[in-house]
Design an enzyme around this catalytic site. Structure first.
Site, mmCIF file in Angstrom:
data_model
loop_
_atom_site.group_PDB
_atom_site.id
_atom_site.type_symbol
_atom_site.label_atom_id
_atom_site.label_comp_id
_atom_site.label_asym_id
_atom_site.label_seq_id
_atom_site.Cartn_x
_atom_site.Cartn_y
_atom_site.Cartn_z
ATOM 1 N N CYS A 10 4.437 -2.071 1.495
ATOM 2 C CA CYS A 10 5.624 -2.341 0.676
ATOM 3 C C CYS A 10 5.544 -3.738 0.062
ATOM 4 O O CYS A 10 6.302 -4.051 -0.843
ATOM 5 C CB CYS A 10 6.885 -2.260 1.510
ATOM 6 S SG CYS A 10 7.213 -0.646 2.212
ATOM 7 N N HIS A 46 4.930 3.585 5.390
ATOM 8 C CA HIS A 46 3.509 3.330 5.630
ATOM 9 C C HIS A 46 3.186 3.367 7.120
ATOM 10 O O HIS A 46 2.764 2.358 7.703
ATOM 11 C CB HIS A 46 3.101 1.966 5.048
ATOM 12 C CG HIS A 46 3.377 1.860 3.591
ATOM 13 N ND1 HIS A 46 4.527 1.307 3.081
ATOM 14 C CD2 HIS A 46 2.651 2.288 2.528
ATOM 15 C CE1 HIS A 46 4.497 1.375 1.756
ATOM 16 N NE2 HIS A 46 3.388 1.971 1.394
#
Ligand SMILES: [Zn+2]
Length: 507
Positions: A128, A146
């Site tokens: 991110c 993620h």
């Protein structure tokens, strides 16, 4: 009248995928619609070239950063060109003018004492490129977006934008402008994000860690956080801070996926408020694409849909059609190569292309290659004409993202009706008897003129195929004036063009 549409600028740490293709094609459809009805349009799309992930992607390939960015920029551009995305401006954030403007915006905000320098200890997700609060993480302490990347503990000094002073004002803006975020579900989600006090936003990265970015104008040891720099593209594309940007800016509509609602709905408006710039007109939010059965697309499962492969095998319009027809705005939509093929064969092929081919070939062989002149209209003729006019009406007015699949559903339904009309009227029977020959001419004229109207509307969605169909009917569309859906435009007794198979069957 102006309209400025933006897509996100895509992160170039990998090749373009279906998500990139989708947002840019939808933006293109909105553009074509608005141009058709008389608006002056600016559509921007492009690539985000800064940040740690891009820096690492270049290193992984052992490439110089500039060469890497040039390669990716070309790659993205080529995909959008293949897909007939008629962008007016292709963004590259490495452009000098962009970087200068970003630094200018930061200096303005810094001068208002809205940026503070402080030490931060906490969790960071590289995926991110964002600091995470504990409440942002999954139960086992990973980033939900993620999960395989593993968050890192960081302890570093950075610059932060004060967000909380603007929270109430932003909530008020959302309340005062019900259209600011659409659809409604995402408006509610954004309000939820603003329900509690906002932490300061980290807007820098130390050069010891990240070098690829815009230098902070007030501290050259730091580069600008990638989102801060990327979001500003929407302004710098229209020439901000120079005069003349405001007319476009006032009409700006951002198309975004739901995963980037926070940067666009929270960070960006607050950055603009801090810099004293009006907010964009609208955020149009869409959901994502998943594989068949709702399974996330992944290389290991082998259900990834590659836009280039689809264009190579089925053509750009097969993909454009599928994306436009099957997108859902408030839930994820499913996609697979088989789904695209099936929809292409059953809808574009069987329902639309086949009818055109049958009616046009009939006319070619029976009426001397001309569009026949119609006689008096029967109740059935009037009914199908009225149904077609009604079905395409939506494309003759301003459309928003959720209108696209809605309008296409109407088109497909009326194509079914046209096929039924053609089968019931059976022109191949009517032609056998001199007494019904005029009736035959009328049925063919009505069918071809209705198809002409359908393809005029579909120019907004599948432009290449629609223009080819209109060339077969010898009915090109003039772009000099605003398009208005109308019947009886097809010339009677005019020559048909060459008839070709518009949508050859895919195996
Ligand atoms: Zn993450």
């Amino acid at each position: 009248m102006k309209s400025y549409i933006t897509t996100p600028i895509y992160y170039v740490n990998g090749s373009p995928h279906i998500g990139h293709a989708f947002t840019s094609v939808m933006a293109d459809i909105l553009k074509r619609n608005r141009v058709a009805i008389g608006y002056e349009l600016l559509l921007s799309t492009g690539v985000d070239e800064h940040g740690q992930k891009n820096q690492e992607a270049a290193a992984d390939l052992g490439m110089e950063i500039k060469d890497y960015l040039d390669m990716r920029g070309k790659e993205f551009r080529a995909v959008f060109d293949m897909l007939d995305v008629s962008y007016d401006y292709f963004v590259r954030t490495s452009r000098e003018g962009h970087k200068t403007a970003v630094a200018g915006m930061e200096q303005t905000i810094f001068d208002k004492d809205l940026i503070v320098k402080k030490q931060y200890t906490g969790t960071y997700c590289k995926g991110c490129e964002e600091f995470k609060r504990e409440s942002d993480l999954t139960e086992d302490g990973q980033c939900p977006l993620h999960p395989t990347m593993k968050v890192e503990q960081t302890d570093e000094t950075n610059y932060f934008l004060k967000m909380e002073p603007f929270r109430e004002r932003l909530l008020q803006h959302i309340a005062d402008n019900p259209d600011f975020v659409q659809p409604q579900a995402f408006r509610n989600e954004l309000k939820q994000m603003l329900a509690e006090p906002l932490e300061d936003l980290c807007i820098s990265r130390p050069k010891t860690r990240v070098t690829l970015g815009v230098d902070l104008p007030f501290d050259p040891d730091f580069v600008t956080y990638v989102w801060f720099d990327a979001l500003a593209n929407y302004l710098t594309n229209v020439g901000w801070p120079d005069e003349g940007y405001a007319d476009w800016w006032a009409t700006c509509e951002h198309l975004i996926g739901k995963d980037i609602l926070k940067p666009h709905g929270v960070y960006w408006p607050i950055m603009l408020m801090a810099a004293g710039i009006p907010l964009p007109k609208k955020l149009s939010v869409h959901s994502h694409w998943v594989g068949a059965g709702g399974v996330k697309m992944s290389k290991s499962i082998g259900n990834v849909v590659d836009p280039i492969e689809i264009v190579d095998t089925l053509g750009a319009d097969a993909l454009r059609w599928y994306l436009a027809r099957h997108m859902r705005s408030d839930s994820d939509s499913q996609i697979s190569v088989d789904f695209i093929k099936q929809t292409y064969n059953s809808e574009l092929g069987n329902k639309i292309g086949n009818l055109l081919s049958r009616a046009a070939k009939f006319s070619k062989s029976r009426f001397d290659g001309k569009v026949p002149a119609a006689g008096p209209l029967s109740a059935e003729d009037e009914a199908i004409r009225a149904a077609v006019a009604e079905a395409v009406k939506g494309f003759g007015a301003w459309i928003d993202l959720p209108d696209i699949p809605h309008n296409l559903q109407k088109v497909i339904t009326v194509c079914d009706d046209m096929n039924t009309y053609f089968a019931e009227q059976a022109p191949w029977e009517l032609i056998k008897n001199p007494e019904t020959e005029e009736r035959c001419r009328t049925v063919i004229y009505v069918t071809l003129d209705c198809l002409r109207l359908v393809f005029e509307a579909l120019r907004q969605v599948i432009p290449t195929s629609a223009d080819r169909a209109l060339a077969m009917l010898n009915a090109p569309v003039s772009e000099d004036k605003a398009w208005k859906p109308a019947l009886d435009v097809l010339g009677q007794e005019t020559d048909l063009g060459e008839i070709e198979n518009l949508f050859p069957r895919a195996q």
